[in-house]
Enzyme design. Structure first.
Site, PDB file in Angstrom:
ATOM      1  CG  ASP A  15       4.377  31.028  11.580  1.00  0.00           C
ATOM      2  OD1 ASP A  15       4.482  32.245  11.360  1.00  0.00           O
ATOM      3  OD2 ASP A  15       3.399  30.512  12.145  1.00  0.00           O
ATOM      4  CD  GLU A 109       0.630  30.851   9.106  1.00  0.00           C
ATOM      5  OE1 GLU A 109       0.398  29.640   9.088  1.00  0.00           O
ATOM      6  OE2 GLU A 109      -0.211  31.718   9.389  1.00  0.00           O
TER       7      GLU A 109
END
Length: 407
Positions: A15, A109
DNA sequence: TCTGGGGTCCTAGGACCC
DNA sequence: TCTGGGGTCCTAGGACCC
């Protein structure tokens, strides 16, 4: 959907930290030392705030006006989405050197399923290498979570933020999860959290212990069981090749509320044109069309229709959208947002086109393609249908428009 | 402080058919 | 003739995520 034992194939979640803000300040180092957010200087919402701004309480999703109140010295910067897409692509390429099973869950992500086996590199070591390479090559930081499934990997990454790494072993899931506040559980948003608080639930552990009867009563049988599974750390067993896109949509919030049907139709055509060209670029046809309107008072409504034949032809989509729009609003105006979404997509190559002799569709189809190519060559601002530039005496490029990235 | 844009998935009721 | 159940499609709306 094979349910692999956790120890065999750990899932790694990457992330990016404050992605839009980080890319922006990397490209403009003068901004790195000040509280800054991406999302426009005056209007709209904050898309991403750097950590300096977060110290003042600025968060993604809040209005720019609120951010400015919290942090008067902060700098609002318009987004550079081409740069974000490029950075995202570079991240993906790095990740693909570590695993063949990489799935981008959004622009910032990704999930990786790591190779397993006795000679496999330990997951935490892979995570550390990824973080180092991303930083060396892109000057961007990311956080990495490792867990037995996607849910735990993602929540581990959240716990590691910013610029950290966290690994949760299969036998440590409950110990990790249960002390966390229930709103930290992915899948529990504002609405579910409020309901749970009313039931006396504050931690994920509380949720896990909640009697099934109460859960079912509050959330329905299916969603109730789903929440319980999440609270016990079960979730996110999606396939890695991924379903691809399920729909193509575009919505536009206008700068001044639309007061005439002509203006409404002009915006509708604009939005439809964008959807159509994206569908053609992706070589998909769609069978279901949804039109959504948001009114000046912020109420909204949507309606949809199933087409007899899948299409990507702007003109066909526009005709249906206009009819849906008329049915939906029933004469009402004062519209601040117009949205269109096409779903139930299928690959063009798998649809057998059955042309009819009297079919006008061919001509529209050709026109769409010419239009797409002109836009590619000259940019969207220069190419507009005549209707758009004539509508209600408003030039196409001057239509009232609140959006951040519409050109 | 007036609140974006791009998605995904789920629920629930009604129509329709068997 | 009446009733019931199940499956599928369609539509509207909501929740959630980044």
């Amino acid at each position: 959907m094979s349910e692999q034992p956790a120890a065999v194939a750990p899932i790694l979640h990457v992330d990016m930290d404050a992605f839009y803000a980080s890319v922006t300040q990397r490209d403009r180092p003068d901004l790195a030392q000040v509280p800054m957010w991406v999302g426009g200087a005056e209007r709209g919402v904050v898309l991403s705030a750097n950590y300096r701004a977060r110290e003042y309480g600025v968060r993604g999703g809040m209005s720019v006006a609120a951010a400015r109140r919290l942090c008067p010295a902060g700098v609002g910067v318009p987004g550079d989405f081409a740069s974000y897409s490029e950075a995202s692509r570079q991240v993906r390429e790095i990740l693909q050197t570590f695993s063949a099973k990489v799935q981008m869950a959004s622009i910032d992500e990704a999930y990786l399923e790591l190779p397993s086996g006795p000679r496999a590199v330990p997951a935490a070591e892979v995570g550390a290498r990824i973080r180092a390479i991303v930083f060396d090559e892109l000057q961007l930081t990311c956080s990495v979570g490792i867990g037995p499934n996607r849910l735990i990997a993602k929540m581990a990454a959240n716990a590691a933020k910013p610029d950290g790494l966290r690994e949760i072993a299969a036998d440590g899931v409950i110990e990790f999860l249960h002390p966390l506040p229930v709103e930290a559980l992915v899948g529990v948003g504002e609405s579910a959290a409020a309901k749970l608080h009313r039931l006396g639930v504050t931690t994920i552990g509380d949720l896990a212990q909640l009697p099934a009867m109460e859960l079912r009563h509050a959330f329905g049988p299916h969603a109730g069981l789903g929440l319980r599974a999440l609270a016990w750390g079960k979730g996110g067993q999606a396939e890695f090749h991924g379903p691809g896109s399920r729909g193509v949509g575009c919505q536009l919030t206008v700068y001044r509320d639309l007061a005439t049907v002509q203006d409404l139709h002009a915006v509708l055509l604009r939005v439809i044109t964008k959807v159509g060209s994206r569908m053609r670029a992706a070589d998909v046809l769609g069978r279901r069309l949804t039109v959504g309107l948001r009114y000046a008072d912020f109420t909204s409504a949507s309606t949809s229709a199933t087409l007899s034949m899948p299409t990507d032809v702007t003109q066909e989509l526009y005709q249906v959208a206009r009819a849906l729009c008329a049915k939906l609003r029933g004469g009402r105006l004062g519209i601040r947002r117009v949205g269109v979404r096409v779903t139930e997509l299928s690959d063009r190559s798998r649809i057998a086109i059955q042309p009819r002799l009297d079919e006008p569709e061919r001509g529209w189809s050709d026109l769409d393609r010419v239009g797409d190519q002109l836009i590619l060559r000259f940019g969207r601002g220069k190419v507009e249908r005549a209707v758009l530039t004539k509508a209600a005496g408003v030039a196409g490029s001057e239509l009232p428009d609140r959006s951040l990235d519409w050109r």
